[in-house]
Design a protein around this motif. Structure first.
Motif, PDB file in Angstrom:
ATOM      1  N   SER A   9       5.490   1.928  -0.531  1.00 38.87           N
ATOM      2  CA  SER A   9       4.678   3.100  -0.876  1.00 38.87           C
ATOM      3  C   SER A   9       3.252   2.700  -1.222  1.00 38.87           C
ATOM      4  O   SER A   9       2.306   3.425  -0.913  1.00 38.87           O
ATOM      5  N   ILE A  10       3.083   1.526  -1.862  1.00 41.10           N
ATOM      6  CA  ILE A  10       1.736   1.018  -2.145  1.00 41.10           C
ATOM      7  C   ILE A  10       1.029   0.675  -0.841  1.00 41.10           C
ATOM      8  O   ILE A  10      -0.145   0.991  -0.635  1.00 41.10           O
ATOM      9  N   VAL A  11       1.737   0.010   0.064  1.00 37.90           N
ATOM     10  CA  VAL A  11       1.160  -0.331   1.362  1.00 37.90           C
ATOM     11  C   VAL A  11       0.725   0.918   2.101  1.00 37.90           C
ATOM     12  O   VAL A  11      -0.374   0.995   2.647  1.00 37.90           O
ATOM     13  N   ILE A  12       1.589   1.925   2.096  1.00 40.20           N
ATOM     14  CA  ILE A  12       1.283   3.173   2.805  1.00 40.20           C
ATOM     15  C   ILE A  12       0.018   3.812   2.255  1.00 40.20           C
ATOM     16  O   ILE A  12      -0.825   4.307   3.002  1.00 40.20           O
ATOM     17  N   SER A  13      -0.146   3.790   0.927  1.00 33.87           N
ATOM     18  CA  SER A  13      -1.318   4.431   0.327  1.00 33.87           C
ATOM     19  C   SER A  13      -2.614   3.777   0.768  1.00 33.87           C
ATOM     20  O   SER A  13      -3.661   4.408   0.793  1.00 33.87           O
ATOM     21  N   PRO A  24       3.155   5.486  12.973  1.00 30.99           N
ATOM     22  CA  PRO A  24       3.375   6.701  12.175  1.00 30.99           C
ATOM     23  C   PRO A  24       3.254   6.474  10.668  1.00 30.99           C
ATOM     24  O   PRO A  24       2.778   7.363   9.954  1.00 30.99           O
ATOM     25  N   PHE A  25       3.652   5.296  10.159  1.00 29.59           N
ATOM     26  CA  PHE A  25       3.602   5.086   8.711  1.00 29.59           C
ATOM     27  C   PHE A  25       2.186   5.100   8.166  1.00 29.59           C
ATOM     28  O   PHE A  25       1.976   5.264   6.960  1.00 29.59           O
ATOM     29  N   ASN A  38       9.833   4.695   9.120  1.00 29.06           N
ATOM     30  CA  ASN A  38       9.158   4.075  10.246  1.00 29.06           C
ATOM     31  C   ASN A  38       8.785   2.632   9.938  1.00 29.06           C
ATOM     32  O   ASN A  38       9.038   1.721  10.740  1.00 29.06           O
ATOM     33  N   LEU A  39       8.217   2.406   8.753  1.00 34.55           N
ATOM     34  CA  LEU A  39       7.791   1.059   8.385  1.00 34.55           C
ATOM     35  C   LEU A  39       8.971   0.116   8.219  1.00 34.55           C
ATOM     36  O   LEU A  39       8.945  -1.037   8.661  1.00 34.55           O
ATOM     37  N   LEU A  40      10.052   0.595   7.605  1.00 35.16           N
ATOM     38  CA  LEU A  40      11.244  -0.242   7.456  1.00 35.16           C
ATOM     39  C   LEU A  40      11.798  -0.656   8.815  1.00 35.16           C
ATOM     40  O   LEU A  40      12.294  -1.777   8.984  1.00 35.16           O
ATOM     41  N   GLY A  41      11.711   0.241   9.784  1.00 38.75           N
ATOM     42  CA  GLY A  41      12.205  -0.074  11.110  1.00 38.75           C
ATOM     43  C   GLY A  41      11.337  -1.079  11.846  1.00 38.75           C
ATOM     44  O   GLY A  41      11.821  -1.782  12.743  1.00 38.75           O
TER      45      GLY A  41
END
Length: 241
Positions: A9-13, A24-25, A38-41
């Protein structure tokens, strides 16, 4: 897994500022759960392990920068250049003033955000003491001055410790419905108040009364107030046998 999801979630922000999205992430308009999935995949096992470390490793192929998790803000942003220095936690606790304590941590998080923004803008990554995750507050109960870290705490009263801890967290994290201003991490769950020199190996022997009425009471109050945040564990054994 919980830490990995929080790391993600920090990375996404960090990608919220982007306009063109390769993955997509990176798209802040998508639901967070879909971005996480998406990111986990996309991440390999080794990459996931690298993101669960204190200094999360960068993943260049996914344009993910490195991130330093260790930061402190017990009485001001620590170890990151010039910052406002407030009284030690036990000194602020002596004021018995919860609203002012909240305002203090609002100011601390203002400075923390400014330091993070400058660091990321300059290098597109964060090193140690430059991130938005703070190992604060210390809500251990101060029971023995020989510990050596009693100044980090709010003293010996579980209730005062709990309400000041909640105020600190609210001031650090802000009230935006979508984004954290910074992120708090309470320490140390659950029985920790010295000795410091052998904190990774000693055995804490406490009675049920002390455990429930002193060590755990502050955590239970937090749960009642729905202040659920990450916490740092005490690296010891309790009542082994």
């Amino acid at each position: 897994m919980k830490k990995l999801l929080f790391n993600i979630s920090i990375v996404i922000s960090a990608f919220s500022y982007a306009q063109n999205f390769k993955y997509p992430f990176q798209n802040p308009d998508l639901p967070v759960q879909k971005r996480i999935e998406n990111l986990l995949g996309l991440l390999t096992v080794d990459e996931k392990i690298g993101m669960m470390m204190d200094n999360s490793k960068a993943v260049p192929r996914l344009e993910i920068p490195g991130y330093g998790w260790w930061n402190e803000a017990l009485h001001g942003v620590a170890r990151a250049g010039t910052a406002t220095v407030f009284p030690q936690a036990i000194g602020m606790a002596a004021a018995w003033d919860v609203p002012e304590h909240f305002k203090t941590f609002e100011m601390i998080s203002d400075e923390a955000r400014a330091k993070y923004n400058r660091s990321f803008d300059e290098s597109q990554k964060t090193g140690r003491y430059e991130g938005l995750t703070f190992w604060t507050p210390n809500i251990n109960i101060f029971r023995d001055p020989r510990w050596g870290r009693g100044q980090e705490t709010y003293g010996e009263d579980p209730y005062l410790t709990s309400v000041l801890g909640v105020a600190a967290v609210k001031g650090l994290q802000g009230n935006d419905p979508k984004y954290f201003k910074t992120h708090a991490c309470a320490k140390h769950f659950a029985v920790h108040s010295g000795p410091e020199w052998n904190r990774h190996s000693y055995n804490a022997e406490v009675s049920n009364e002390i455990y429930l009425n002193f060590m755990m009471k502050k955590w239970m109050i937090w749960l009642q107030k729905q202040e659920i945040i990450p916490f740092s564990t005490a690296e010891l054994l309790m009542n082994p046998g």
